[in-house]
Design a protein around this motif. Structure first.
Motif, short mmCIF file in Angstrom:
data_model
loop_
_atom_site.label_atom_id
_atom_site.label_comp_id
_atom_site.label_asym_id
_atom_site.label_seq_id
_atom_site.Cartn_x
_atom_site.Cartn_y
_atom_site.Cartn_z
N ARG A 174 10.30 -12.13 -8.95
CA ARG A 174 9.90 -10.83 -8.12
C ARG A 174 8.63 -11.11 -7.23
N ASP A 175 7.81 -12.14 -7.70
CA ASP A 175 6.52 -12.16 -7.04
C ASP A 175 6.88 -13.31 -5.76
N GLY A 176 8.06 -13.75 -5.66
CA GLY A 176 8.31 -14.75 -4.34
C GLY A 176 8.16 -16.05 -4.79
N LYS A 188 16.17 -8.69 -8.20
CA LYS A 188 16.75 -7.61 -7.25
C LYS A 188 16.03 -6.86 -6.48
N ALA A 189 14.58 -6.83 -6.76
CA ALA A 189 13.47 -6.35 -6.13
C ALA A 189 13.03 -7.05 -4.97
N LEU A 190 13.53 -8.39 -4.73
CA LEU A 190 12.97 -9.12 -3.66
C LEU A 190 13.58 -8.41 -2.31
N ASP A 191 13.07 -9.21 -1.22
CA ASP A 191 13.31 -8.67 0.12
C ASP A 191 14.47 -9.46 0.58
N TYR A 192 15.42 -8.88 1.25
CA TYR A 192 16.66 -9.65 1.61
C TYR A 192 16.34 -10.94 2.39
N GLY A 193 15.34 -10.65 3.24
CA GLY A 193 14.64 -11.77 3.92
C GLY A 193 14.34 -12.86 3.35
N ARG A 194 13.64 -12.67 2.21
CA ARG A 194 12.97 -13.82 1.49
C ARG A 194 14.24 -14.61 1.01
N GLU A 229 15.90 -16.53 3.72
CA GLU A 229 15.12 -17.95 3.96
C GLU A 229 15.23 -18.92 3.10
#
Length: 147
Positions: free
Chosen positions: A76-78, A116-122, A125
């Motif tokens: 979630r934190d990338g 599921k909380a991640l940005d689609y763009g991430r 990438e």
């Protein structure tokens, strides 16, 4: 019954009337093996999902697992994980370069687990980096809902 037949009519030395038992009781062995099997069946799925993330839900049918596969997880934190080890920013391409192709020359399947909380763009990438490294077979992992 058959055990006592061979000792009838013979005098035994030392006064022993019973022959040593040459049978092994395998019931305790089977019991222990079944318990170990159950333990491995319960813990095996837990070993696969070493990075705790909340997967999106889907009603798609589950796919069969392939022998040669690489698991990439995005928390979630990338933070990106290669199998179960966290990667520093920019380290994913170096790690992917260390993966050797299968004997037939194909790259192994990549299973991408993203929170599921991640940005689609991430997520895109990371998929772009996977494609640039030569991995064209990517499976997105979801939580299968019962409905």
């Amino acid at each position: 019954m058959a055990m006592g037949l061979h000792s009838q009519g013979k005098a035994r030395r030392g006064g022993r009337s019973r022959a040593p038992m040459a049978e092994i009781n395998v019931t305790p062995l089977v019991d222990v093996m079944l318990v170990l099997l159950i333990i491995f069946m319960v813990t095996a799925p837990l070993l696969k999902a070493a990075v705790p993330i909340e997967l999106p839900e889907s009603r798609a049918k589950a796919m069969s697992e392939e022998a040669a596969q690489v698991t990439i997880s995005i928390r979630r934190d990338g933070v990106i994980f290669f199998e179960a080890s966290p990667l520093a920013p920019g380290e994913l391409l170096d790690r992917l370069a260390s993966v050797s192709p299968e004997p037939d020359g194909k790259m192994p399947l990549v299973t991408l687990r993203a929170d599921k909380a991640l940005d689609y763009g991430r997520v895109m990438e990371v998929m772009g980096e996977l494609n640039r490294a030569g991995f064209t077979s990517i499976s997105l992992v979801t939580d299968v809902s019962g409905g």
